[in-house]
Scaffold this motif. Structure first.
Motif, PDB file in Angstrom:
ATOM      1  N   GLU A 453       0.851  -1.189   0.000  1.00 20.85           N
ATOM      2  CA  GLU A 453       0.000   0.000   0.000  1.00 20.85           C
ATOM      3  C   GLU A 453       0.882   1.232   0.000  1.00 20.85           C
ATOM      4  O   GLU A 453       1.826   1.336   0.805  1.00 20.85           O
ATOM      5  CB  GLU A 453      -0.924   0.010   1.217  1.00 20.85           C
ATOM      6  N   VAL A 454       0.589   2.182  -0.885  1.00 22.00           N
ATOM      7  CA  VAL A 454       1.401   3.383  -1.032  1.00 22.00           C
ATOM      8  C   VAL A 454       1.075   4.353   0.106  1.00 22.00           C
ATOM      9  O   VAL A 454      -0.088   4.736   0.293  1.00 22.00           O
ATOM     10  CB  VAL A 454       1.150   4.057  -2.392  1.00 22.00           C
ATOM     11  N   ILE A 455       2.099   4.727   0.846  1.00 25.52           N
ATOM     12  CA  ILE A 455       1.930   5.717   1.907  1.00 25.52           C
ATOM     13  C   ILE A 455       2.019   7.129   1.326  1.00 25.52           C
ATOM     14  O   ILE A 455       1.175   7.972   1.596  1.00 25.52           O
ATOM     15  CB  ILE A 455       2.983   5.510   3.007  1.00 25.52           C
ATOM     16  N   PHE A 456       3.035   7.380   0.487  1.00 24.22           N
ATOM     17  CA  PHE A 456       3.098   8.645  -0.250  1.00 24.22           C
ATOM     18  C   PHE A 456       4.062   8.490  -1.423  1.00 24.22           C
ATOM     19  O   PHE A 456       4.963   7.644  -1.426  1.00 24.22           O
ATOM     20  CB  PHE A 456       3.532   9.821   0.656  1.00 24.22           C
ATOM     21  N   PHE A 457       3.812   9.297  -2.445  1.00 26.54           N
ATOM     22  CA  PHE A 457       4.714   9.411  -3.589  1.00 26.54           C
ATOM     23  C   PHE A 457       5.629  10.614  -3.371  1.00 26.54           C
ATOM     24  O   PHE A 457       5.215  11.620  -2.793  1.00 26.54           O
ATOM     25  CB  PHE A 457       3.926   9.605  -4.887  1.00 26.54           C
ATOM     26  N   THR A 494       4.648  -2.881   2.609  1.00 25.66           N
ATOM     27  CA  THR A 494       4.534  -4.133   1.866  1.00 25.66           C
ATOM     28  C   THR A 494       3.611  -5.115   2.591  1.00 25.66           C
ATOM     29  O   THR A 494       3.397  -5.027   3.808  1.00 25.66           O
ATOM     30  CB  THR A 494       5.902  -4.774   1.655  1.00 25.66           C
ATOM     31  N   PHE A 495       3.044  -6.053   1.819  1.00 26.26           N
ATOM     32  CA  PHE A 495       2.183  -7.110   2.350  1.00 26.26           C
ATOM     33  C   PHE A 495       2.905  -8.446   2.247  1.00 26.26           C
ATOM     34  O   PHE A 495       3.632  -8.705   1.279  1.00 26.26           O
ATOM     35  CB  PHE A 495       0.874  -7.210   1.564  1.00 26.26           C
ATOM     36  N   ASN A 496       2.703  -9.288   3.244  1.00 30.50           N
ATOM     37  CA  ASN A 496       3.094 -10.690   3.145  1.00 30.50           C
ATOM     38  C   ASN A 496       1.916 -11.472   2.565  1.00 30.50           C
ATOM     39  O   ASN A 496       0.794 -11.360   3.057  1.00 30.50           O
ATOM     40  CB  ASN A 496       3.472 -11.252   4.516  1.00 30.50           C
ATOM     41  N   VAL A 497       2.166 -12.228   1.517  1.00 33.33           N
ATOM     42  CA  VAL A 497       1.082 -12.944   0.829  1.00 33.33           C
ATOM     43  C   VAL A 497       1.428 -14.424   0.744  1.00 33.33           C
ATOM     44  O   VAL A 497       2.590 -14.826   0.833  1.00 33.33           O
ATOM     45  CB  VAL A 497       0.846 -12.370  -0.587  1.00 33.33           C
ATOM     46  N   GLU A 498       0.372 -15.207   0.577  1.00 30.71           N
ATOM     47  CA  GLU A 498       0.512 -16.657   0.470  1.00 30.71           C
ATOM     48  C   GLU A 498      -0.488 -17.162  -0.561  1.00 30.71           C
ATOM     49  O   GLU A 498      -1.664 -16.767  -0.546  1.00 30.71           O
ATOM     50  CB  GLU A 498       0.265 -17.308   1.830  1.00 30.71           C
ATOM     51  N   LEU A 499      -0.027 -18.014  -1.451  1.00 30.00           N
ATOM     52  CA  LEU A 499      -0.892 -18.555  -2.494  1.00 30.00           C
ATOM     53  C   LEU A 499      -1.674 -19.736  -1.939  1.00 30.00           C
ATOM     54  O   LEU A 499      -1.099 -20.749  -1.538  1.00 30.00           O
ATOM     55  CB  LEU A 499      -0.070 -18.981  -3.705  1.00 30.00           C
ATOM     56  N   GLU A 500      -2.993 -19.594  -1.894  1.00 32.11           N
ATOM     57  CA  GLU A 500      -3.890 -20.627  -1.374  1.00 32.11           C
ATOM     58  C   GLU A 500      -4.679 -21.189  -2.548  1.00 32.11           C
ATOM     59  O   GLU A 500      -5.661 -20.619  -2.968  1.00 32.11           O
ATOM     60  CB  GLU A 500      -4.818 -20.012  -0.329  1.00 32.11           C
ATOM     61  N   ASP A 501      -4.212 -22.324  -3.084  1.00 27.53           N
ATOM     62  CA  ASP A 501      -4.706 -22.824  -4.367  1.00 27.53           C
ATOM     63  C   ASP A 501      -4.426 -21.753  -5.417  1.00 27.53           C
ATOM     64  O   ASP A 501      -3.287 -21.469  -5.710  1.00 27.53           O
ATOM     65  CB  ASP A 501      -6.189 -23.198  -4.286  1.00 27.53           C
ATOM     66  N   GLY A 508      -0.257 -10.784   6.372  1.00 26.47           N
ATOM     67  CA  GLY A 508       0.231  -9.810   7.337  1.00 26.47           C
ATOM     68  C   GLY A 508       0.957  -8.673   6.647  1.00 26.47           C
ATOM     69  O   GLY A 508       0.967  -8.564   5.413  1.00 26.47           O
ATOM     70  N   LEU A 509       1.567  -7.822   7.462  1.00 24.86           N
ATOM     71  CA  LEU A 509       2.313  -6.674   6.960  1.00 24.86           C
ATOM     72  C   LEU A 509       3.794  -6.970   6.963  1.00 24.86           C
ATOM     73  O   LEU A 509       4.319  -7.609   7.898  1.00 24.86           O
ATOM     74  CB  LEU A 509       2.029  -5.429   7.799  1.00 24.86           C
ATOM     75  N   GLY A 510       4.473  -6.512   5.912  1.00 27.72           N
ATOM     76  CA  GLY A 510       5.917  -6.647   5.835  1.00 27.72           C
ATOM     77  C   GLY A 510       6.601  -5.364   6.273  1.00 27.72           C
ATOM     78  O   GLY A 510       6.063  -4.594   7.065  1.00 27.72           O
ATOM     79  N   ARG A 511       7.762  -5.129   5.722  1.00 30.71           N
ATOM     80  CA  ARG A 511       8.476  -3.907   6.080  1.00 30.71           C
ATOM     81  C   ARG A 511       8.106  -2.783   5.121  1.00 30.71           C
ATOM     82  O   ARG A 511       7.506  -3.006   4.073  1.00 30.71           O
ATOM     83  CB  ARG A 511       9.983  -4.161   6.029  1.00 30.71           C
ATOM     84  N   LYS A 512       8.497  -1.589   5.491  1.00 38.02           N
ATOM     85  CA  LYS A 512       8.265  -0.419   4.642  1.00 38.02           C
ATOM     86  C   LYS A 512       9.470  -0.212   3.736  1.00 38.02           C
ATOM     87  O   LYS A 512      10.613  -0.250   4.196  1.00 38.02           O
ATOM     88  CB  LYS A 512       8.001   0.817   5.496  1.00 38.02           C
TER      89      LYS A 512
END
Length: 543
Positions: A453-457, A494-501, A508-512
């Motif tokens: 997710e963009v916090i600012f440009f 950043t987002f932590n993602v997981e492929l479910e099928d 969860g949330l990752g680092r900035k």
């Protein structure tokens, strides 16, 4: 499938002989006015329309099976049993059941509205693919919660399916089938039904895409044949009391691939633009007595206004600051419209700060300085990009913050999207457009997708970027486009993602981090399902 000659011969036969049996057998009552045109070839000139075939018939009918609402007799029996059960629960003090009242009695009128609503919209049946009413209520609640993370550019606002399932428009059915149903039907439908539904959705993506190859047409044809076979076996079951499941639109599905070979992808002849124009024309009617004449006059005036740029010079005689009135106070139309046309080409809400292939940074903007954490994230990005350690003291401090970023150049790019930063988001904005998919390259040259997710440009001065060229041996000094584009960045969560099928789950949330804006490839949204968040793109949720 009958060809043009056969269709015309049957039509002429029905008109000449009045053969009602042939008219009912072939569904042809006679030739239409369009058949007199030499360019009309029946049925090649009338391919299946995606909006009416998929989003107003096949998909809603499929969902009606899951809701237990397709068979009328089962529906009425279930509704009456729900009301009867509600009355029977009110036993007297001597454990004697209360006397059942007629349907028009006051007791039935005071039955809780929720029971009647659930009974009318969702019915529990013995079919394996039937989804219980309580599950639909949960789906509706989750859809309502997802409305704030569903970008406005994706389409209509999300409504509670449990409340509005009988009043959805075609655009809402499209979003439900492509972006939501694969998520909400997972673990609710039996595995066989979910697999076949995903097979149908994959076929729709190919058939409605902007481009399609001969090999993909064969894939569409095989997938749709597979769906029709499954539908007849699962919902029709070759039973007389389920004969109503064999709808004409299900048979029409078999002709979609041939229509694509004739006329191209289904979006080419889709009725979305025509429906939009009809809606605009209907909204322009201000008179109920002479509605047609009123709409005709409105269309003429609109076209006259559209042709003004061709009859009025863009730069009128004299300066643009000249008065638009003469000495007598009369408005000089050539100066008035000329001034407006001259100012029309000046961008007012965006500023082109990048090359055409990347996009634009959008106003408003704000001068500022990067904080300590922002500079460390920028230092990490520059060190990875330059393949060299960049000291923190050499990292730019001053910057310009932007409110948004738009991909491509409007009018030139086929598909554009706009990302809005969370820090400079409008206070009255109720739907988030800040989540993105971006691409990055590893040390071995492999490209992967990241989500956040963009916090600012922000952008840094050219002078500060030129000072960093000493750490970038791989970039040619004469590459103007690379130098010009490299000064625009995004600070993201950043987002932590997981492929479910085939579904992408946010865990969860990752680092900035800091990324370049030209790494952004897509706008994404989030759909909530039983407390879990799934990522969706503009056209699909299957990855």
């Amino acid at each position: 499938m009958r060809n043009d000659e056969q269709c015309r011969r049957i039509a002429d036969h029905v008109i000449e002989t009045g053969d009602d049996h042939a008219a009912k057998k072939y569904g042809i009552k006679g030739p239409c006015s369009l058949s007199e045109l030499s360019t009309i070839d029946i049925p090649r000139s009338f391919p299946p329309d995606a909006m009416h075939l998929w989003w107003e018939n096949v998909i809603p009918d499929l969902v009606r099976h899951w809701r237990g609402k397709f068979t009328t007799s089962a529906q009425v029996e279930t509704v009456e049993s729900l009301i009867a059960d509600d009355i029977d629960t009110n036993d007297g003090p001597d454990n004697q059941p209360s006397q059942r009242l007629p349907s028009n009695s006051r007791r039935c009128k005071t039955t809780p509205a929720k029971t009647n609503t659930d009974g009318k919209k969702f019915v529990k049946t013995n079919d394996e693919y039937n989804i219980p009413p309580d599950q639909w209520l949960q789906i509706g609640k989750d859809m309502a919660k997802s409305s704030i993370t569903f970008p406005s550019s994706f389409g209509e606002p999300i409504r509670d399916f449990a409340e509005h399932c009988q009043h959805l428009k075609a655009a809402e059915w499209r979003n439900f089938s492509l972006l939501m149903a694969p998520i909400y039907m997972k673990n609710r439908l039996p595995e066989e039904d979910y697999t076949e539904f995903a097979n149908l959705i994959d076929a729709l993506h190919l058939a409605c895409n902007y481009t399609i190859t001969e090999a993909e047409i064969l894939v569409v044809e095989e997938r749709l044949k597979r769906f029709v076979i499954y539908y007849e076996r699962r919902y029709y079951c070759r039973l007389w009391d389920k004969l109503s499941s064999c709808l004409p639109v299900i048979h029409q599905v078999l002709h979609v691939a041939q229509a694509i070979r004739w006329a191209g992808p289904m979006y080419v002849y889709s009725q979305w633009p025509m429906e939009r124009v009809c809606g605009i024309i209907a909204a322009s009617a201000k008179s109920r007595v002479s509605a047609n004449r009123n709409m005709g006059i409105t269309i003429v005036l609109q076209e006259q206004r559209n042709h003004l740029p061709y009859v009025i010079p863009a730069h009128p005689d004299g300066d643009l600051n000249d008065e638009i009135e003469d000495d007598d106070g009369a408005v000089l139309l050539h100066r008035l419209f000329g001034r407006r046309l001259a100012h029309k080409d000046i961008p007012s809400k965006s500023l082109l700060t990048m090359n055409k292939s990347s996009g634009t940074m959008g106003l408003p903007k704000k001068q500022g300085a990067l904080g300590a954490w922002h500079r460390r994230a920028l230092q990490t990005f520059l060190s990875n990009r330059f393949n060299n350690v960049v000291p923190l003291d050499s990292t730019p401090k001053n910057c310009v913050r932007w409110a948004s970023f738009s991909s491509g150049v409007r009018g030139l790019a086929k598909k554009t999207f706009t990302i809005v930063s969370t820090h400079m988001r409008r206070t009255n904005s109720t739907r988030s457009s800040s989540m993105i998919r971006y691409e990055f390259e590893t040390d071995v040259g492999m490209r992967y997708s990241g989500y956040g997710e963009v916090i600012f440009f922000f952008s840094v001065a050219d002078e500060d970027m030129n000072l960093l060229r000493q750490y970038e041996p791989r970039v040619h000094v004469g590459d103007d486009e690379r130098e010009h584009a490299s000064r625009n960045f995004a600070y993201i969560q950043t987002f932590n993602v997981e492929l479910e099928d085939r579904l992408l789950l946010k865990t969860g949330l990752g680092r900035k981090e800091v990324i370049q804006v030209d790494q952004i490839v897509d706008l994404i949204g989030l759909m909530i399902n039983e407390g879990r968040e799934y990522i969706v793109s503009r056209f699909t949720c299957l990855f």
